[in-house]
Design an enzyme around this catalytic site. Structure first.
Site, mmCIF file in Angstrom:
data_model
loop_
_atom_site.group_PDB
_atom_site.id
_atom_site.type_symbol
_atom_site.label_atom_id
_atom_site.label_comp_id
_atom_site.label_asym_id
_atom_site.label_seq_id
_atom_site.Cartn_x
_atom_site.Cartn_y
_atom_site.Cartn_z
ATOM 1 C CE1 TYR A 86 -3.281 2.876 0.514
ATOM 2 C CE2 TYR A 86 -2.653 2.959 2.835
ATOM 3 C CZ TYR A 86 -3.357 3.475 1.763
ATOM 4 O OH TYR A 86 -4.136 4.592 1.934
ATOM 5 N N GLY A 113 -4.176 4.293 -2.950
ATOM 6 C CA GLY A 113 -5.285 4.916 -2.247
ATOM 7 C C GLY A 113 -5.744 6.200 -2.927
ATOM 8 N N GLY A 134 7.972 9.880 0.268
ATOM 9 C CA GLY A 134 8.442 11.122 0.870
ATOM 10 C C GLY A 134 7.432 11.701 1.836
ATOM 11 C CB VAL A 137 -0.247 15.380 1.334
ATOM 12 C CG1 VAL A 137 -1.615 14.806 0.969
ATOM 13 C CG2 VAL A 137 -0.006 15.241 2.834
ATOM 14 C CG LEU A 138 1.998 12.860 -3.842
ATOM 15 C CD1 LEU A 138 2.684 11.655 -4.484
ATOM 16 C CD2 LEU A 138 2.274 14.115 -4.655
ATOM 17 C CG ASP A 169 21.085 4.021 -11.738
ATOM 18 O OD1 ASP A 169 21.607 4.522 -12.746
ATOM 19 O OD2 ASP A 169 20.086 3.283 -11.772
#
Length: 255
Positions: A86, A113, A134, A137-138, A169
């Protein structure tokens, strides 16, 4: 690698399946992505997928039944061994070590979500791990899921054009990447470092390692706190610090 997606907006993942490195991986059969929308598991004519939270408060939560049914469908398609993740601000923060760890799984199911999140009981019964990209908030878990897919897919054998690319990398060894240069040799008076034109592979490797250490020290010094530097790395970092101090002194003198 097989990845299942639980999302209200599966079309967003065309950015992964149709473009760039991941798109080629899908085309070449190295990465398989399937998606399930909770809307397809609703039983009302409005295809409702949100519900009010107990206790009140702003916002809505994803409705339990359609979400669980979508997860169960993905698990059935995956068979045994799929890890269900999740994407959540409360999860473990994704870093290169975590990416490498996740890449050892052959099957992942990513739950994205929306709204204010999902019922805690769904997390307890259906989710194996929570991951975050991170402390911010998205609007949903789709972008974090795409970030995870892109980073993990780089470890799939054959996905990258150069097999050493993933191991070289940024963060692969806990350090930031060194500077890179291409043509022209001189750009508006700025020259490519001579060592990169020398053909001396040992010196080039040494220069790149020193720059990588130095850039990490300048920009992300906290990363060095978790590293046990080798004698060579400690020596190169000391050289970089001396050279940097000299450049700063020269610059200050010209100002």
């Amino acid at each position: 690698m097989w990845i299942g997606i639980i999302s209200l907006f599966p079309e967003m993942f065309r950015a992964i399946t149709d473009y760039g490195v991941t798109g080629r991986a899908v085309k070449n059969g190295l990465l398989s992505i399937q998606s399930w929308s909770p809307r397809d598991f609703t039983h009302d004519r409005h295809r409702t997928v949100d519900d009010r939270p107990y206790g009140g408060g702003p916002g809505m939560l994803m409705m339990v039944q359609p979400l669980r049914d979508a997860i169960h469908a993905a698990k059935a398609a995956a068979g045994e061994g799929a890890k269900v993740i999740y994407l959540s601000p409360q999860g473990r923060k994704l870093d290169q070590a975590g990416v490498s760890e996740l890449a050892t799984n052959q099957k992942l199911i990513l739950v994205c979500g929306r709204y204010e999140g999902i019922d805690e009981r769904v997390i307890q019964t259906e989710i194996d791990e929570e991951w975050s990209i991170g402390d911010y908030v998205l609007s949903g878990g789709e972008l974090p899921a795409m970030t995870l897919i892109d980073s993990v897919s780089r470890f799939i054998p054959g996905v990258l054009g150069h097999e050493a690319s993933a191991t070289e990398d940024s963060f692969a060894e806990g350090l930031l990447d060194c500077p890179h240069y291409t043509r022209p040799e001189v750009l508006e008076g700025m020259e490519v470092p001579p060592v990169l034109l020398s053909g001396n592979h040992a010196e080039i490797r040494r220069w790149r390692l020193k720059q990588s250490l130095g850039r990490t020290w300048l920009r992300r010094p906290e990363l060095l706190e978790n590293l046990a530097l080798t004698e060579e790395q400690a020596r190169l970092l000391a050289e970089f610090k001396t050279e940097h101090a000299q450049q700063q002194h020269k610059h200050d003198g010209m100002a």
